[in-house]
Write a protein that holds these residues in place. Sequence first.
Motif, PDB file in Angstrom:
ATOM      1  N   ALA A   1       0.835  -1.192   0.000  1.00  0.00           N
ATOM      2  CA  ALA A   1       0.000   0.000   0.000  1.00  0.00           C
ATOM      3  C   ALA A   1       0.870   1.241   0.000  1.00  0.00           C
ATOM      4  O   ALA A   1       0.610   2.211  -0.704  1.00  0.00           O
ATOM      5  N   LYS A   2       1.944   1.195   0.787  1.00  0.00           N
ATOM      6  CA  LYS A   2       2.824   2.341   0.882  1.00  0.00           C
ATOM      7  C   LYS A   2       3.455   2.606  -0.479  1.00  0.00           C
ATOM      8  O   LYS A   2       3.531   3.747  -0.938  1.00  0.00           O
ATOM      9  N   ALA A   3       3.898   1.520  -1.135  1.00  0.00           N
ATOM     10  CA  ALA A   3       4.501   1.654  -2.451  1.00  0.00           C
ATOM     11  C   ALA A   3       3.503   2.269  -3.415  1.00  0.00           C
ATOM     12  O   ALA A   3       3.857   3.139  -4.222  1.00  0.00           O
TER      13      ALA A   3
ATOM     14  N   LEU B   1       8.985  11.200   4.064  1.00  0.00           N
ATOM     15  CA  LEU B   1       9.226   9.764   3.940  1.00  0.00           C
ATOM     16  C   LEU B   1      10.719   9.494   3.780  1.00  0.00           C
ATOM     17  O   LEU B   1      11.256   8.540   4.334  1.00  0.00           O
ATOM     18  N   ILE B   2      11.384  10.350   3.005  1.00  0.00           N
ATOM     19  CA  ILE B   2      12.810  10.126   2.754  1.00  0.00           C
ATOM     20  C   ILE B   2      13.618  10.346   4.032  1.00  0.00           C
ATOM     21  O   ILE B   2      14.595   9.643   4.298  1.00  0.00           O
ATOM     22  N   GLU B   3      13.162  11.273   4.837  1.00  0.00           N
ATOM     23  CA  GLU B   3      13.871  11.505   6.103  1.00  0.00           C
ATOM     24  C   GLU B   3      13.814  10.274   7.003  1.00  0.00           C
ATOM     25  O   GLU B   3      14.710  10.031   7.790  1.00  0.00           O
ATOM     26  N   ASN B   4      12.738   9.518   6.834  1.00  0.00           N
ATOM     27  CA  ASN B   4      12.618   8.305   7.641  1.00  0.00           C
ATOM     28  C   ASN B   4      13.134   7.070   6.919  1.00  0.00           C
ATOM     29  O   ASN B   4      12.688   5.958   7.135  1.00  0.00           O
ATOM     30  N   TRP B   5      14.060   7.304   5.996  1.00  0.00           N
ATOM     31  CA  TRP B   5      14.605   6.222   5.152  1.00  0.00           C
ATOM     32  C   TRP B   5      15.046   5.018   5.982  1.00  0.00           C
ATOM     33  O   TRP B   5      14.781   3.865   5.656  1.00  0.00           O
ATOM     34  N   GLU B   6      15.705   5.299   7.081  1.00  0.00           N
ATOM     35  CA  GLU B   6      16.269   4.234   7.910  1.00  0.00           C
ATOM     36  C   GLU B   6      15.193   3.306   8.466  1.00  0.00           C
ATOM     37  O   GLU B   6      15.405   2.123   8.662  1.00  0.00           O
ATOM     38  N   GLU B   7      14.005   3.887   8.717  1.00  0.00           N
ATOM     39  CA  GLU B   7      12.953   3.077   9.353  1.00  0.00           C
ATOM     40  C   GLU B   7      12.156   2.265   8.334  1.00  0.00           C
ATOM     41  O   GLU B   7      11.286   1.495   8.702  1.00  0.00           O
ATOM     42  N   GLU B   8      12.451   2.482   7.076  1.00  0.00           N
ATOM     43  CA  GLU B   8      11.700   1.788   6.040  1.00  0.00           C
ATOM     44  C   GLU B   8      12.337   0.431   5.792  1.00  0.00           C
ATOM     45  O   GLU B   8      13.443   0.329   5.299  1.00  0.00           O
TER      46      GLU B   8
END
Lengths: 850, 299
Positions: free
Chosen positions: A464-466, A489-496
């Motif tokens: 869904a996120k994709a 979203l990119i700032e949270n790259w590590e959590e993805e």
Amino acid sequence: MAPPAASQRYPSPSQPSGKSEVSDLKTQLRQLAGSRAPGVDDSKRDLYKKVISYMTIGIDVSSVFGEMVMCSATSDIVLKKMCYLYVGNYAKGNPDLSLLTINFLQRDCKDEDPMIRGLALRSLCSLRVPNLVEYLVGPLGSGLKDNNSYVRTIAVTGVLKLYHISPSTCIDADFPATLKSLMLHDSDAQVVANCLSALQEIWSLEASHSEEACREKESLLSKPVIYYFLNRIKEFNEWAQCLILELAVKYVPSDSNDIFDIMNLLEDRLQHANGAVVLATVKVFLQLTLSMTDVHQQVYERIKSPLLTLVSSGSPEQSYAILSHLHLLVVRAPFIFAADYKHFYCQYNEPSYVKKLKLEMLTAVANESNTYEIVTELCEYAANVDIAIARESIRAVGKIALQQYDVNAIVDRLLQFLEMEKDYVTAETLVLVKDLLRKYPQWSHDCISVVGGISSKNIQEPKAKAALIWMLGEYAQDMSDAPYVLENLIENWEEEHSAEVRLHLLTAAMKCFFKRAPETQKALGTALAAGIADFHQDVHDRALFYYRVLQYDVHVAERVVSPPKQAVSVFADTQSSEIKDRVFDEFNSLSVIYQKPSYMFTDKEHRGPFEFSDEVGNISITPEASSDIVPAQQYEANDKDLLLGIDEKDENKGVSNNNGSAYTAPSLESSSNITSQMQELAISGPATSATTPQSFGFDDLFGLGLSTAPAPTPSPPLLKLNARAALDPGAFQQKWRQLPISLTQECSVNPQGIAALTVPQSLIKHMQSHSIHCIASGGQSPNFKFFFFAQKESEPSNYLTECIINTSSAKAQIKVKADEQSTCQAFTTVFETALSKFVSLTFDFVSLCY
Amino acid sequence: MIDNGFPLTTEPSILKEMIAPPNLVSKMLSVVTGNASNVSDTLPSGAGSCVPWRPTDPKYSSNEVYVDLVEEMDAIVNRDGELVKCEIYGEVQMNSQLTGFPDLTLSFANPSILEDMRFHPCVRYRPWESHQVLSFVPPDGEFKLMSYRVKKLKNTPVYVKPQITSDSGTCRISVLVGIRSDPGKTIESITLSFQLPHCVSSADLSSNHGTVTILSNKTCTWTIGRIPKDKTPCLSGTLALEPGLERLHVFPTFKLGFKIMGIALSGLRIEKLDLQTIPPRLYKGFRAQTRAGEFDVRL
């Protein structure tokens, strides 16, 4: 030996060791064996019961075999039955001792009670000791002529057992012929049914090496026999009725009157209380009318309501099985159930496997007239307690939307789902909205306004996120805050954690950058940096690729990553139509429930000889021709596929969801290879007499060369064939249908040589040594028919050949179909060379004999 | 009954003859004699005859034959009270205790309403096709003569009106049950059951008629019985949602159960049952009964 005192009391059942108890039993049985005292039968019964119960729980009691046989001289039917059971179980392990039982079994076969005659005969046939078969023939013969139908029933199955122990004895005693006359004249339906199943089994096993059995097997499918059975069908029990209906499916009707006669005879079977009979009848109707389109439609109408009743009455398991069949039918003829869609509404209490299938049915029957109702119903399920079904129903709504009916209303519904604020509903809906937008870009405006309102924090599922990220990138110009959402979203790259989401983030950032560069530049930089540092290979590679493309030229990058798109018109169907046809041919079997043809889920050894449906009946597959070489090859092929698959995927990803780009690069190398090979052929052609590419005068040369001079020294074929080629029968059949005939040729072969061709196997072996494999063979002297295939050494290019050899006129007719037309002539030459060598070898052999 | 791996018979009455169903007498016998098996020693006499479903020559002092129409109503009602789907699945069950070799003819007053019948093997197909009458030689004892479906029903005998309003963590629920169209006989054993959604932490439900029970697996059953003349049964109460939830997102489906004796809701009526040769002291009995099958009311 146990002390006598111990033998007086029965061993207690709580003692599980078994060893001492068995020896106990042995002594007790021995004591009772000779006794004629009153009441001795009762104590024997107790002992027998013990022996049998030990036997059933797995304790080996074979050591009392002798005693059991000694005690079996009795008139008590219960004792006899237990003794028969015991003997049947252990005779195979004690062939010498079982000789002892023959005597009393044979005597019992002449008993005046038909029950005992039957039981004895059955046990006699169940001994399964090869060197005792001579004792079987007599009792079986008289059993078949017995005036009691029970004994005849058993004798018929006994013949089949005898056949499995020793086919030659069975055939020599001419039992099949007796069975045939019984089958056609006996008054008892059960005897007839048993005859039919026994004969079917015997003749189909015999057919591979006996022409007569082949003919007999065919004769079961002749008009008089079929009509005889169908006229009597009401006398049979359900199982036998199914057996007969299965037989009727294979019958090839001579004309349309024939078809209507059969359908009239069987019409009332559709109202039988037994579901199996109904389904078998449905199969007969469907197969009979395949060639008559309008009648076929009427058949659909006729079978509809019996099938629907079967769905709604009975257990959920039955519903599931019938629904699977309905699903198969509805895919072939979607209109039939269009008016009955309400039957597929889910009831609250149904198990979820039935519900899931019903949802599939609802999707399949949706058309212009009922879409609104069906979608309304599906929306009900979206609020269902059962989350799995709620998801499925949302997916079903999406599938219907993609079928193009009444899209307007459905899009509204889907958008309402998004407002339900349930995470799984939102997740499923987002994926669907993405697919919808790919197909109907004109709806983007409505969808985007709703999707824009969804907070990405509420979505956890990667898919869904994709989907959301894809939409953010694709419609960045319409969503005012798209760059900022992406930035977050990119700032949270590590959590993805999902690589899929990270890949989509990269692409979306790129697309957004091309549309709104000033706002996205910073975010893109962060994304590329994070991507290049990513531990996942794909993400790393894609980030690097984007980075370099941007470095090279921004406009080129835009053309690569975000080109103008065409709407997708059709999403790929997962199952090929060929497989669907195959499943339809196996109607009323497990294939329908597994949704794949039987060869995909049965082991090779259990598959049995099955037939090409589009060829004349008597050509059966010979699995041994390819079975031993298939596995290795297939793995190789699979590996190649895998590699190719990954390559292609990366390529596609590289061009970033560019759906329009097909990947078909012409391979120059291979075509140059072919031309060089052809030249080689042309040059070296005249050198060997048999490999002349021109077919003028070929017949003469071939015939003369063989009858006058010894065969020319075998030169290596110029077309290199793969010695371990593999092709499964299904693929062969499909190719054979698709490809045009590239070459038809007739050649005469040496009559003396070909005379040695009495069984097809010899030629098959010979051709295999020339890397030409046989996939099917059949026919009987003088006409043989073979299907061969071969593969080029270097590439997976197939050559399919049909070869009909007539041994009496000494002619071979060859039809060749090839993937590559250019090398077809070369292959034919190779093929004929190989064929000629077979002939010459046998010719030599024959002359030696003279 | 499978005989050495081969099917012998599927006819229930014959099977019963071979293996007696357990009853008090046989249990007593087995205790006394120590013989635990109910399997009879002889092959049933009907097994070899041309009507394999009937024992050759049963004898009864009084000849009785009973015909029961048993119907089940399957329906789905949506939240607006509209009937989404409604059909009846019915069976004609018979119990025949007749001497000799009787030949029966059963006819319906309105056979045209029936759809997709399926018959016991004893029913002759031609008479049904030409005159819509059932002609058959019955098995002995109880058996299912035929089954059928009736579609396109417009009405249900009972209505259920559920209402749920939810606000700031609590839900108010009220359900009314009443008679929509009087079938002419009393509607008995009305029950309403539903599964409380997972997010409900506690429920406080009460009714003005009948009893309400809530099991530990959150299944709630309201046993109404008969509907009283003076009032409309009503279930009401509050559901407390789990903390953090404002509104209810998942709605329960109500399953209705009822039974009506003496009437077949499809409207199917038996006209007459004829015997070719009328035995002495013949008694013929007819009954009908309708009950709820899968009856879902959605919210």
